[in-house]
Design a protein around this motif. Structure first.
Motif, PDB file in Angstrom:
ATOM      1  N   THR A 158       0.781  -1.209  -0.030  1.00  0.00           N
ATOM      2  CA  THR A 158       0.043   0.040   0.356  1.00  0.00           C
ATOM      3  C   THR A 158       0.837   1.170   0.133  1.00  0.00           C
ATOM      4  N   ASN A 159       0.598   2.124  -0.921  1.00  0.00           N
ATOM      5  CA  ASN A 159       1.479   3.229  -1.162  1.00  0.00           C
ATOM      6  C   ASN A 159       2.958   3.092  -1.043  1.00  0.00           C
ATOM      7  N   GLY A 160       3.432   1.830  -1.548  1.00  0.00           N
ATOM      8  CA  GLY A 160       4.956   1.554  -1.508  1.00  0.00           C
ATOM      9  C   GLY A 160       5.359   0.993  -0.311  1.00  0.00           C
ATOM     10  N   TYR A 161       4.489   0.761   0.895  1.00  0.00           N
ATOM     11  CA  TYR A 161       5.091   0.063   1.849  1.00  0.00           C
ATOM     12  C   TYR A 161       4.443  -1.406   1.952  1.00  0.00           C
ATOM     13  N   ASN A 162       5.367  -2.226   2.602  1.00  0.00           N
ATOM     14  CA  ASN A 162       4.906  -3.671   2.540  1.00  0.00           C
ATOM     15  C   ASN A 162       4.048  -3.752   3.860  1.00  0.00           C
ATOM     16  N   VAL A 163       3.056  -4.454   3.830  1.00  0.00           N
ATOM     17  CA  VAL A 163       2.035  -4.629   5.043  1.00  0.00           C
ATOM     18  C   VAL A 163       1.912  -6.309   5.231  1.00  0.00           C
ATOM     19  N   TYR A 164       1.807  -6.740   6.251  1.00  0.00           N
ATOM     20  CA  TYR A 164       1.928  -8.009   6.526  1.00  0.00           C
ATOM     21  C   TYR A 164       0.514  -8.596   7.286  1.00  0.00           C
ATOM     22  N   PRO A 165      -0.475  -8.882   6.675  1.00  0.00           N
ATOM     23  CA  PRO A 165      -1.752  -9.180   7.380  1.00  0.00           C
ATOM     24  C   PRO A 165      -1.543 -10.422   8.737  1.00  0.00           C
ATOM     25  N   SER A 166      -0.605 -11.017   8.686  1.00  0.00           N
ATOM     26  CA  SER A 166      -0.579 -11.810  10.003  1.00  0.00           C
ATOM     27  C   SER A 166      -0.279 -10.796  11.318  1.00  0.00           C
ATOM     28  N   GLN A 167       0.639  -9.840  10.868  1.00  0.00           N
ATOM     29  CA  GLN A 167       0.853  -9.047  11.998  1.00  0.00           C
ATOM     30  C   GLN A 167      -0.216  -8.388  12.456  1.00  0.00           C
ATOM     31  N   ILE A 168      -0.846  -7.704  11.414  1.00  0.00           N
ATOM     32  CA  ILE A 168      -2.045  -6.893  11.815  1.00  0.00           C
ATOM     33  C   ILE A 168      -3.186  -7.611  12.602  1.00  0.00           C
ATOM     34  N   GLU A 169      -3.283  -8.770  12.091  1.00  0.00           N
ATOM     35  CA  GLU A 169      -4.384  -9.784  12.746  1.00  0.00           C
ATOM     36  C   GLU A 169      -3.853 -10.109  14.355  1.00  0.00           C
ATOM     37  N   ASN A 170      -2.419 -10.278  14.333  1.00  0.00           N
ATOM     38  CA  ASN A 170      -2.078 -10.449  15.824  1.00  0.00           C
ATOM     39  C   ASN A 170      -2.539  -9.236  16.707  1.00  0.00           C
ATOM     40  N   VAL A 171      -2.445  -7.860  16.098  1.00  0.00           N
ATOM     41  CA  VAL A 171      -2.717  -6.927  16.891  1.00  0.00           C
ATOM     42  C   VAL A 171      -4.257  -6.655  17.193  1.00  0.00           C
ATOM     43  N   LEU A 172      -5.137  -7.168  15.988  1.00  0.00           N
ATOM     44  CA  LEU A 172      -6.569  -6.851  16.209  1.00  0.00           C
ATOM     45  C   LEU A 172      -6.769  -8.071  17.201  1.00  0.00           C
ATOM     46  N   ASP A 173      -6.404  -9.048  17.089  1.00  0.00           N
ATOM     47  CA  ASP A 173      -6.877 -10.367  18.264  1.00  0.00           C
ATOM     48  C   ASP A 173      -6.429  -9.961  19.477  1.00  0.00           C
ATOM     49  N   GLY A 174      -5.507  -8.944  19.815  1.00  0.00           N
ATOM     50  CA  GLY A 174      -5.150  -8.431  20.926  1.00  0.00           C
ATOM     51  C   GLY A 174      -6.261  -7.612  21.628  1.00  0.00           C
ATOM     52  N   GLN A 175      -6.895  -7.151  20.932  1.00  0.00           N
ATOM     53  CA  GLN A 175      -7.981  -6.044  21.498  1.00  0.00           C
ATOM     54  C   GLN A 175      -9.018  -6.601  22.094  1.00  0.00           C
ATOM     55  N   GLU A 176      -9.582  -6.221  23.325  1.00  0.00           N
ATOM     56  CA  GLU A 176     -10.388  -6.762  24.212  1.00  0.00           C
ATOM     57  C   GLU A 176     -11.690  -7.376  23.502  1.00  0.00           C
ATOM     58  N   TYR A 177     -12.174  -6.708  22.452  1.00  0.00           N
ATOM     59  CA  TYR A 177     -13.381  -7.194  21.968  1.00  0.00           C
ATOM     60  C   TYR A 177     -13.455  -7.998  20.863  1.00  0.00           C
ATOM     61  N   VAL A 178     -12.131  -8.296  20.350  1.00  0.00           N
ATOM     62  CA  VAL A 178     -12.043  -9.121  19.100  1.00  0.00           C
ATOM     63  C   VAL A 178     -11.689 -10.477  19.471  1.00  0.00           C
ATOM     64  N   GLN A 179     -12.978 -11.479  18.930  1.00  0.00           N
ATOM     65  CA  GLN A 179     -12.446 -12.859  18.971  1.00  0.00           C
ATOM     66  C   GLN A 179     -11.629 -13.365  18.055  1.00  0.00           C
ATOM     67  N   MET A 180     -11.804 -12.863  16.639  1.00  0.00           N
ATOM     68  CA  MET A 180     -10.926 -13.518  15.470  1.00  0.00           C
ATOM     69  C   MET A 180     -11.006 -12.466  14.400  1.00  0.00           C
ATOM     70  N   SER A 181      -9.973 -12.173  13.662  1.00  0.00           N
ATOM     71  CA  SER A 181      -9.835 -11.300  12.435  1.00  0.00           C
ATOM     72  C   SER A 181      -9.167 -11.776  11.369  1.00  0.00           C
ATOM     73  N   CYS A 182      -9.399 -11.386  10.142  1.00  0.00           N
ATOM     74  CA  CYS A 182      -8.646 -11.443   9.042  1.00  0.00           C
ATOM     75  C   CYS A 182      -8.534 -10.256   8.369  1.00  0.00           C
ATOM     76  N   VAL A 183      -7.258 -10.178   7.833  1.00  0.00           N
ATOM     77  CA  VAL A 183      -6.892  -8.837   7.120  1.00  0.00           C
ATOM     78  C   VAL A 183      -6.586  -9.249   5.516  1.00  0.00           C
ATOM     79  N   ILE A 184      -6.947  -8.284   4.647  1.00  0.00           N
ATOM     80  CA  ILE A 184      -6.800  -8.727   3.222  1.00  0.00           C
ATOM     81  C   ILE A 184      -6.261  -7.237   2.533  1.00  0.00           C
TER      82      ILE A 184
END
Length: 589
Positions: free
Chosen positions: A487-513
């Motif tokens: 995105t905009n020349g930067y590499n983004v790694y879905p698994s890393q974002i999912e790890n952060v999202l899953d660490g939020q108290e409301y989140v059961q599971m996430s998937c990033v695309i």
């Protein structure tokens, strides 16, 4: 006529026993080179700073960089580098130590980068807007013994030093390398907005740091072209963040290749250096290739499309390099009306795919503003510093990323194998040549998976990217094999974002695309399944985004969150991210 071929040589080529037959590698692009571009080059055997000092001996009175209205010649830059190197030695930096540079494009970044090289240490280049947890990872992974950052980022470092062993921290301000009157004006206008560093903070301010080296006489370390010099971060071919170890030769070879494929270049030509120095594109193309050849870098620490337009007016650069989204934004900026771009000799797009439509629109835009050139797309990976392929000056093929640089070799293989496919057939892009990395730091298994010695005796980078080569050697990028989002020349790694999202108290599971975006090529979208008892309200969405902002770099934060009661699964119970991608694509058609 037989197909062009060349003997394997340089870094990436296996050393052969005396008298052994050196394998010949197919190189159809040689027959497509512009007439003035050589097939092979001679490279400096010196360090990066050694090459810069050679430049200073030839062009000492030329301007090396401009910054916020101030100028510095090559002769003055070398003096600044030696002053900084003495201070590093006084601090106790030894040969092979890692020093983290967490700064935007500014004189201190340039000076520190080459000073670290002069004392035989390794520069660990880090995005200054990275989250605290990311910076902590970079410091630990590199085993950095010192770091330098901006005063406005000091609070971030103060917190992470509680959990990371960082013996030495240097803090500098945006105006520290400006002349006195200009510096005073900056502090009155901008400096007062920055919270002062506590008096007892365990840091060295830039000017105090430099004074420490006043009485140091022995500080230069004799290093060589093949010695490690820089760590840049990337997800590599698997999407897990890793440090990529690069040598002096890697950068010096790139500097020679850039000019060999741009024969219009003259010492003193101005590069508008907006691509950040923690990125291979910015550091390799916009900075070191200019320093290697006597170019003039206009250092820009931050910008918007509007301010970029003003910079084009003010500096009238000869060279600009950027990601496609920058060029798209310039098409919509009112400040570009009437701007004369006849100064441009080269316009380069990289870091992401340039769509055929955007290229057409921007080429027309350049012509309307008096430019005699068109945008030239390049391709590369951080494993080879940055670009290793570029559209030739005098010919282009629609959708192509161009031809390999001199001494760089490309082949297309069946994915997951070393079997070369016929011209015109899709496969994995592999690259060899003098800019190929040493290794992934602390990741020997992934290094072995990515750097492979083929039957031709050469060591190839398996990029994880799909592409095609035609019979004339023109290369066409298709897509990333892995899940990585660009995105905009930067590499983004879905698994890393999912790890952060899953660490939020409301989140059961996430998937990033990644979903298509007309400006960024892709943007980040998150699908979230909430824990029982939580409802998908706007307040819930904002709480999740607030959590992301604490732990994820700005460019990687999801731009959209879609709540789902269930996420699709594969037969083995994994979240079926491909299903979500397919749903998203069909929805947008």
């Amino acid at each position: 006529m037989s197909e062009p071929a060349i003997k394997a040589a340089g870094q990436g080529a296996k050393r052969e026993k005396k008298g052994a037959e050196v394998p010949r590698v197919k190189a159809p692009w040689l027959g497509s080179y512009d007439e003035e571009v050589p097939a092979t080059l001679t490279y400096s055997e010196k360090t990066m700073v050694g090459a810069l000092e050679d430049t200073a001996r030839r062009y000492g009175d030329y301007i090396a960089y401009d910054y916020m209205g101030s100028k510095c010649t090559y002769r003055e830059l070398v003096e600044k580098i030696h002053t900084c190197a003495r201070a590093l030695k006084a601090m106790g930096i030894r040969e092979g130590d890692r020093v983290t540079i967490c700064l935007p494009n500014m004189p201190q970044t340039l000076v520190m980068f080459y000073a670290v090289n002069l004392v035989g240490a390794v520069s660990n280049m880090v995005h200054p807007l990275s989250a605290e947890s990311e910076i902590a990872f970079y410091l630990r992974d590199s085993k950095s013994v010192a770091a330098i950052t901006l005063d406005q980022f000091y609070p971030k470092f103060a917190k992470l030093r509680k959990v990371v062993d960082l013996p030495n921290l240097i803090v500098t301000g945006a105006a520290d390398e400006l002349p006195g009157a200009v510096r005073a004006g900056y502090y009155l206008k901008e400096g007062r907005k920055i919270k002062p560093i506590p008096a007892r903070a365990n840091v060295l301010k830039w000017r105090d740091f430099l004074r420490r080296g006043d009485y140091i006489e022995i500080y230069k370390v004799d290093r060589h072209a093949e010695d490690p010099a820089v760590i840049l971060y990337s997800g590599g071919t698997t999407g897990t963040t890793k440090g990529i170890l690069l040598t002096n030769r890697n950068f010096n070879a790139l500097g020679a290749q850039i000019i060999a494929t741009n024969t219009f270049f003259q010492p003193g030509d101005k590069m508008l250096a907006i691509m950040p120095m923690f990125h291979g594109f910015g550091l390799g193309v916009s900075i070191h290739s200019m320093m290697y050849n006597g170019g003039r870098c206009i250092l820009i620490p931050r910008f918007t499309p509007e301010s970029y337009a003003e910079l084009l007016k003010k500096y009238q650069p000869n060279l600009i390099a950027g990601v496609p989204s920058l060029f798209e934004a310039l098409l919509r900026v009112k400040q570009m009306e009437g701007v004369d771009l006849s100064c441009l000799k080269g316009v380069f797009s990289g870091g992401d795919s340039l769509s055929v439509e955007l290229k057409k629109r921007f080429d027309a835009f350049l012509a309307e503003h008096g430019a005699a050139v068109q945008v030239r797309e390049g391709y590369g990976t951080t494993e080879c510093v940055t670009a290793s392929c570029l559209t030739p000056m005098h010919q282009a093929r629609e959708g192509s990323i161009g031809l390999p640089f001199p001494d760089m070799f490309y082949k297309i293989v069946k994915a997951g194998t070393e079997e070369e496919v016929p011209y015109g057939e899709e496969g994995e892009i592999c690259i060899a040549g003098p800019t190929v990395m040493v290794e992934y730091v602390n990741h020997p298994e992934e290094t072995a998976q990515t750097l492979r010695t083929h039957a031709d005796g050469m060591t190839w980078v398996h990029t994880g990217d799909l592409g095609i080569m035609d019979s004339d050697g023109f290369v066409y990028f298709r897509q990333r094999i892995k899940r990585m989002i660009v995105t905009n020349g930067y590499n983004v790694y879905p698994s890393q974002i999912e790890n952060v999202l899953d660490g939020q108290e409301y989140v059961q599971m996430s998937c990033v695309i990644g979903v298509p975006d007309p400006i960024k090529i892709q943007r980040v979208k998150a699908f979230v399944m909430l824990k029982p008892g939580f409802k998908p309200t706007e307040a819930c969405r904002q709480a999740i985004l607030a959590h992301c902002r604490k732990h994820i770099a700005k460019y990687a934060i999801p731009t959209e969150i879609e709540f789902r009661e269930e996420l699709p699964k594969t037969l083995v119970g994994k979240v079926a991210y491909r299903k979500l991608e397919e749903e998203e694509l069909s929805r947008r058609q």
